[in-house]
Design a protein around this motif. Sequence first.
Motif, PDB file in Angstrom:
ATOM      1  N   VAL A   1       0.980  -1.161  -0.373  1.00  0.00           N
ATOM      2  CA  VAL A   1      -0.354   0.149   0.097  1.00  0.00           C
ATOM      3  C   VAL A   1       0.773   0.976  -0.121  1.00  0.00           C
ATOM      4  CG1 VAL A   1      -1.526   0.749   1.743  1.00  0.00           C
ATOM      5  CG2 VAL A   1      -2.508  -1.078   0.729  1.00  0.00           C
ATOM      6  N   VAL A   2       1.925   0.947   0.857  1.00  0.00           N
ATOM      7  CA  VAL A   2       2.948   2.071   1.381  1.00  0.00           C
ATOM      8  C   VAL A   2       4.127   2.938  -0.556  1.00  0.00           C
ATOM      9  CG1 VAL A   2       5.060   3.722   1.764  1.00  0.00           C
ATOM     10  CG2 VAL A   2       3.075   2.072   3.249  1.00  0.00           C
ATOM     11  N   SER A   3       3.609   0.985  -1.179  1.00  0.00           N
ATOM     12  CA  SER A   3       4.810   1.531  -2.150  1.00  0.00           C
ATOM     13  C   SER A   3       3.214   1.698  -3.682  1.00  0.00           C
ATOM     14  CB  SER A   3       4.814   0.214  -2.601  1.00  0.00           C
ATOM     15  OG  SER A   3       5.866  -0.819  -1.654  1.00  0.00           O
ATOM     16  N   VAL A   4       2.581   1.499  -3.804  1.00  0.00           N
ATOM     17  CA  VAL A   4       1.736   2.815  -4.534  1.00  0.00           C
ATOM     18  C   VAL A   4       1.709   3.956  -4.004  1.00  0.00           C
ATOM     19  CG1 VAL A   4      -0.727   2.738  -4.607  1.00  0.00           C
ATOM     20  CG2 VAL A   4      -0.104   0.314  -4.416  1.00  0.00           C
ATOM     21  N   TYR A   5       2.089   3.940  -3.026  1.00  0.00           N
ATOM     22  CA  TYR A   5       1.722   6.148  -2.329  1.00  0.00           C
ATOM     23  C   TYR A   5       3.121   6.459  -3.365  1.00  0.00           C
ATOM     24  CZ  TYR A   5       2.825   9.698  -0.006  1.00  0.00           C
ATOM     25  OH  TYR A   5       3.464  11.516   0.228  1.00  0.00           O
ATOM     26  N   LEU A   6       3.723   5.525  -3.298  1.00  0.00           N
ATOM     27  CA  LEU A   6       5.453   6.605  -3.891  1.00  0.00           C
ATOM     28  C   LEU A   6       5.607   5.829  -5.025  1.00  0.00           C
ATOM     29  CD1 LEU A   6       8.421   4.978  -1.508  1.00  0.00           C
ATOM     30  CD2 LEU A   6       6.770   6.542  -1.510  1.00  0.00           C
ATOM     31  N   LEU A   7       3.987   5.240  -5.300  1.00  0.00           N
ATOM     32  CA  LEU A   7       4.155   4.849  -7.094  1.00  0.00           C
ATOM     33  C   LEU A   7       3.104   6.312  -7.865  1.00  0.00           C
ATOM     34  CD1 LEU A   7       3.652   1.384  -7.921  1.00  0.00           C
ATOM     35  CD2 LEU A   7       5.927   2.285  -8.670  1.00  0.00           C
ATOM     36  N   LEU A   8       2.161   6.734  -7.403  1.00  0.00           N
ATOM     37  CA  LEU A   8       1.122   8.119  -7.040  1.00  0.00           C
ATOM     38  C   LEU A   8       2.413   9.120  -7.089  1.00  0.00           C
ATOM     39  CD1 LEU A   8      -0.905   7.163  -5.267  1.00  0.00           C
ATOM     40  CD2 LEU A   8      -1.352   7.553  -7.638  1.00  0.00           C
ATOM     41  N   MET A   9       3.114   9.948  -6.855  1.00  0.00           N
ATOM     42  CA  MET A   9       4.358  10.436  -6.266  1.00  0.00           C
ATOM     43  C   MET A   9       5.134  10.773  -7.623  1.00  0.00           C
ATOM     44  SD  MET A   9       3.989  12.116  -4.166  1.00  0.00           S
ATOM     45  CE  MET A   9       4.575  13.519  -4.470  1.00  0.00           C
ATOM     46  N   GLY A  10       5.550   9.329  -8.177  1.00  0.00           N
ATOM     47  CA  GLY A  10       6.528   9.229  -9.219  1.00  0.00           C
ATOM     48  C   GLY A  10       5.866   9.741 -10.362  1.00  0.00           C
ATOM     49  N   TRP A  11       4.335   9.120 -10.579  1.00  0.00           N
ATOM     50  CA  TRP A  11       3.436   9.209 -11.754  1.00  0.00           C
ATOM     51  C   TRP A  11       3.472  10.816 -11.456  1.00  0.00           C
ATOM     52  CZ3 TRP A  11      -2.598   7.628 -11.644  1.00  0.00           C
ATOM     53  CH2 TRP A  11      -3.018   7.886 -13.043  1.00  0.00           C
ATOM     54  N   LEU A  12       3.343  11.443 -10.411  1.00  0.00           N
ATOM     55  CA  LEU A  12       2.690  12.903 -10.474  1.00  0.00           C
ATOM     56  C   LEU A  12       3.736  14.035 -10.774  1.00  0.00           C
ATOM     57  CD1 LEU A  12       0.711  15.828  -9.732  1.00  0.00           C
ATOM     58  CD2 LEU A  12       2.726  15.209  -7.049  1.00  0.00           C
ATOM     59  N   VAL A  13       5.285  13.567 -10.597  1.00  0.00           N
ATOM     60  CA  VAL A  13       6.681  14.489 -10.835  1.00  0.00           C
ATOM     61  C   VAL A  13       6.447  14.297 -12.600  1.00  0.00           C
ATOM     62  CG1 VAL A  13       8.772  14.145 -10.990  1.00  0.00           C
ATOM     63  CG2 VAL A  13       7.445  13.238  -8.910  1.00  0.00           C
ATOM     64  N   LEU A  14       6.271  12.833 -13.449  1.00  0.00           N
ATOM     65  CA  LEU A  14       6.043  12.423 -15.016  1.00  0.00           C
ATOM     66  C   LEU A  14       5.062  13.541 -15.221  1.00  0.00           C
ATOM     67  CD1 LEU A  14       6.965   8.929 -14.582  1.00  0.00           C
ATOM     68  CD2 LEU A  14       8.521   9.986 -15.456  1.00  0.00           C
ATOM     69  N   ARG A  15       4.729  13.548 -14.296  1.00  0.00           N
ATOM     70  CA  ARG A  15       2.783  14.459 -15.428  1.00  0.00           C
ATOM     71  C   ARG A  15       2.700  15.757 -15.106  1.00  0.00           C
ATOM     72  NH1 ARG A  15      -0.238  14.861 -17.261  1.00  0.00           N
ATOM     73  NH2 ARG A  15      -2.483  15.162 -18.341  1.00  0.00           N
ATOM     74  N   VAL A  16       3.648  16.307 -14.574  1.00  0.00           N
ATOM     75  CA  VAL A  16       3.735  17.925 -13.196  1.00  0.00           C
ATOM     76  C   VAL A  16       5.375  17.616 -15.092  1.00  0.00           C
ATOM     77  CG1 VAL A  16       5.134  19.704 -11.979  1.00  0.00           C
ATOM     78  CG2 VAL A  16       3.415  17.860 -11.846  1.00  0.00           C
ATOM     79  N   GLN A  17       6.266  17.386 -14.896  1.00  0.00           N
ATOM     80  CA  GLN A  17       7.479  17.182 -16.147  1.00  0.00           C
ATOM     81  C   GLN A  17       6.514  17.441 -17.743  1.00  0.00           C
ATOM     82  OE1 GLN A  17       9.846  14.568 -15.486  1.00  0.00           O
ATOM     83  NE2 GLN A  17      11.220  15.395 -14.074  1.00  0.00           N
ATOM     84  N   ARG A  18       5.432  16.328 -17.591  1.00  0.00           N
ATOM     85  CA  ARG A  18       5.253  16.962 -19.540  1.00  0.00           C
ATOM     86  C   ARG A  18       3.920  17.681 -19.281  1.00  0.00           C
ATOM     87  NH1 ARG A  18       1.653  11.438 -19.821  1.00  0.00           N
ATOM     88  NH2 ARG A  18       3.028  10.922 -18.110  1.00  0.00           N
ATOM     89  N   ALA A  19       3.721  18.243 -18.535  1.00  0.00           N
ATOM     90  CA  ALA A  19       3.569  19.121 -18.308  1.00  0.00           C
ATOM     91  C   ALA A  19       3.635  20.404 -18.857  1.00  0.00           C
ATOM     92  CB  ALA A  19       1.818  20.103 -17.379  1.00  0.00           C
ATOM     93  N   LEU A  20       5.407  21.009 -18.141  1.00  0.00           N
ATOM     94  CA  LEU A  20       6.237  22.106 -18.273  1.00  0.00           C
ATOM     95  C   LEU A  20       6.286  21.803 -20.020  1.00  0.00           C
ATOM     96  CD1 LEU A  20       7.925  21.915 -14.749  1.00  0.00           C
ATOM     97  CD2 LEU A  20       5.991  23.358 -16.187  1.00  0.00           C
ATOM     98  N   ALA A  21       6.860  22.929 -20.504  1.00  0.00           N
ATOM     99  CA  ALA A  21       7.565  23.146 -21.509  1.00  0.00           C
ATOM    100  C   ALA A  21       8.700  22.870 -21.490  1.00  0.00           C
ATOM    101  CB  ALA A  21       7.595  25.071 -22.078  1.00  0.00           C
ATOM    102  N   PRO A  22       9.807  22.353 -22.523  1.00  0.00           N
ATOM    103  CA  PRO A  22      11.462  22.169 -22.180  1.00  0.00           C
ATOM    104  C   PRO A  22      11.864  23.510 -21.498  1.00  0.00           C
ATOM    105  CG  PRO A  22      10.214  21.009 -24.497  1.00  0.00           C
ATOM    106  CD  PRO A  22       9.119  22.273 -23.740  1.00  0.00           C
ATOM    107  N   GLY A  23      12.941  23.608 -21.381  1.00  0.00           N
ATOM    108  CA  GLY A  23      13.748  24.305 -20.397  1.00  0.00           C
ATOM    109  C   GLY A  23      13.586  24.665 -19.147  1.00  0.00           C
ATOM    110  N   ASN A  24      11.633  24.872 -18.848  1.00  0.00           N
ATOM    111  CA  ASN A  24      11.301  25.464 -17.920  1.00  0.00           C
ATOM    112  C   ASN A  24      11.191  24.534 -16.379  1.00  0.00           C
ATOM    113  OD1 ASN A  24      10.279  27.620 -19.264  1.00  0.00           O
ATOM    114  ND2 ASN A  24       8.030  26.927 -19.035  1.00  0.00           N
ATOM    115  N   MET A  25      12.635  24.420 -16.019  1.00  0.00           N
ATOM    116  CA  MET A  25      13.305  23.861 -15.124  1.00  0.00           C
ATOM    117  C   MET A  25      12.054  21.986 -14.192  1.00  0.00           C
ATOM    118  SD  MET A  25      14.096  26.976 -12.479  1.00  0.00           S
ATOM    119  CE  MET A  25      14.297  25.683 -11.481  1.00  0.00           C
TER     120      MET A  25
END
Length: 231
Positions: free
Chosen positions: A44-68
């Motif tokens: 269950v805790v591992s699922v939470y960490l996977l959700l946070m990893g998914w969130l990181v990828l989702r935010v990165q995909r939403a940012l334009a290249p070069g926007n930190m």
Amino acid sequence: YTDSALNLAANYELRGQLGPYRATYFLQRLFEAVVGPLLAAKLVVSVYLLLMGWLVLRVQRALAPGNMAWATILLLPISFNAVYFFGFLNFTFSVPLLVLALFGLRDALARSFSGTSYLRQALWVLVLFMVHPYTLLVYIVLAGVTVLLLADSAQRMAAGISSCVMGIALILAWLVWSGSADGAAGRSSFALPAMAWWPPELNRQFLAMQFAGMRISSNPNLVAALLWGLA
């Protein structure tokens, strides 16, 4: 639970019906069908960490290249916060789910709403409700702001607001059901708890608890905080 040697049934009551604060318990019972309770809790805790990893990828995909975009990696150490260490897993789960649900709404507003879009939004609302109703209230407010800012037509605005309406209807239905269930059981009628904001200093101390042995303290361990930040 049914082991007479442990006598857990005398102290705990298993409730299988749908409702708020139960998502992680349902998830653990699902894992327990395959593995033991201890490993199921770890999964269950591992699922939470996977959700946070998914969130990181989702935010990165939403940012334009070069926007930190690399800065989103900072979300990972933030995953291990005071609420996590307290063991409030439902609320802990609700934070990445809230942001992912808002991203889903933003994506739906960028294209024509379809039956699949409504179903996705309904599922997000249901999951947030089962994880933590307070987070669902936050979603309703932020979703309304998102629709007002991004919807470029009355049709898309109405479609986007539908997720807010679903959330409000779900919470109202839960409050009515809770009140009627309390009345049927002879308990006092349901009442909303009083709410108050913590002062800034208490908020700071609470967030610093993970660096002070999980105790309210004005002197957190700075070395531990530095190592946490570098992790």
